[in-house]
Design a protein around this motif. Structure first.
Motif, short mmCIF file in Angstrom:
data_model
loop_
_atom_site.label_atom_id
_atom_site.label_comp_id
_atom_site.label_asym_id
_atom_site.label_seq_id
_atom_site.Cartn_x
_atom_site.Cartn_y
_atom_site.Cartn_z
N MET A 51 0.83 -1.20 0.00
CA MET A 51 0.00 0.00 0.00
C MET A 51 0.86 1.25 0.00
SD MET A 51 -3.32 -0.91 2.39
CE MET A 51 -2.50 -1.78 3.71
N LEU A 52 1.93 1.27 0.79
CA LEU A 52 2.84 2.42 0.79
C LEU A 52 3.48 2.58 -0.58
CD1 LEU A 52 4.62 2.07 4.25
CD2 LEU A 52 3.00 3.86 3.57
N GLU A 53 3.77 1.48 -1.24
CA GLU A 53 4.36 1.53 -2.57
C GLU A 53 3.38 2.13 -3.57
OE1 GLU A 53 7.35 -1.26 -5.21
OE2 GLU A 53 5.93 -2.23 -3.84
N SER A 54 2.09 1.82 -3.40
CA SER A 54 1.08 2.37 -4.31
C SER A 54 0.97 3.89 -4.17
CB SER A 54 -0.28 1.72 -4.05
OG SER A 54 -0.86 2.20 -2.84
N PHE A 55 1.35 4.44 -3.02
CA PHE A 55 1.36 5.88 -2.81
C PHE A 55 2.69 6.51 -3.22
CE2 PHE A 55 -1.84 4.72 0.55
CZ PHE A 55 -2.93 5.33 -0.06
N GLY A 56 3.63 5.69 -3.70
CA GLY A 56 4.92 6.20 -4.14
C GLY A 56 5.87 6.53 -3.01
#
Length: 242
Positions: A51-56
């Protein structure tokens, strides 16, 4: 704690640390470290990292770990990222930059709404402005009901503008308005000009007057920008206001 709530708690904690600078660019996270700190399985830790990766905010790198990324990679228009940043030390700067974006977009959106809004939307805008005045004059400008009406008004304008890209920014504007209230920058007694501005805006859209709607919205957002300038001024003890 339910699984969804647990994921959200960990996500919000790490999101605030990254956007607030406690975990600066280049910091390395591990699934085992997250699991140990929060008492969760690797599966839960992995899902939070995705999820953190999806927010960049992070990127997984082989033989390195999960690396914190710089602001240039963040999804800075995500309402969630905005909310995290508004909880950090740079919250007034965040509100300033978002207000500058609003000033560029929302007057055009208001003009579009004057051209394209349905009769039901035009009527609702007038009722919202009327109710906002009543609450504001009663000293409830910093209450949840006033905030909800303010968010709804701006959402209606953006989504009725005839421009789907403007409509997609409604969540961003909601996050900005909520942030201004939570930071204590929304007065219990709004300045009369702010209430007048919302009524003029609603009336212009209801009348189909695109030029007047654009001017009114520019004045509404301009008032917000002026309030933020005041908030950035040093207080008597030399410290900036929150």
């Amino acid at each position: 704690m339910p699984a969804d709530a647990l994921h959200t708690t960990i996500l919000d904690t790490l999101g605030r640390r990254i956007t607030g600078g406690d975990l600066p660019e280049g910091s390395v996270l591990t699934l085992d470290g997250i699991g140990t700190e929060f008492g969760v399985s690797r599966t839960v830790a992995r899902e939070v990292m995705r999820m953190l990766e999806s927010f960049g905010l992070v990127r997984s790198r082989r033989r390195v770990g999960i690396v914190v990324l710089g602001m240039d990679d963040w999804q800075v228009l995500s309402p969630r990222v905005i909310a995290w940043r508004l909880l950090g030390e740079g919250r007034v700067d965040q509100l300033r930059t978002l207000t500058e974006l609003r000033r560029a977009v929302e007057p055009l959106a208001a003009a579009g709404a004057a051209r394209h809004a349905s009769p039901a939307v035009r009527a609702e805008l007038l009722e919202i402005a009327r109710r906002m005045r009543a609450l504001g004059e009663a000293g409830e400008g910093d209450h949840e009901e006033f905030l909800g009406l303010d968010v709804r008004l701006h959402e209606l304008l953006l989504r009725s503008s005839g421009n789907e890209l403007f409509g997609a920014l409604s969540g961003l504007v909601a996050a900005v308005l909520s942030g201004r209230t939570s930071l204590g920058l929304m007065p219990a007694l709004p300045v009369p000009g702010a209430l007048d501005g919302h009524e003029e805006l609603a009336r212009a859209v209801a009348d189909g007057d695109a030029e007047a709607a654009q001017r009114a919205m520019a004045a509404v957002v301009g008032e917000v920008q002026s309030a933020l300038v005041e908030a950035e001024k040093p207080s008597d003890d030399g410290a900036g206001r929150p």
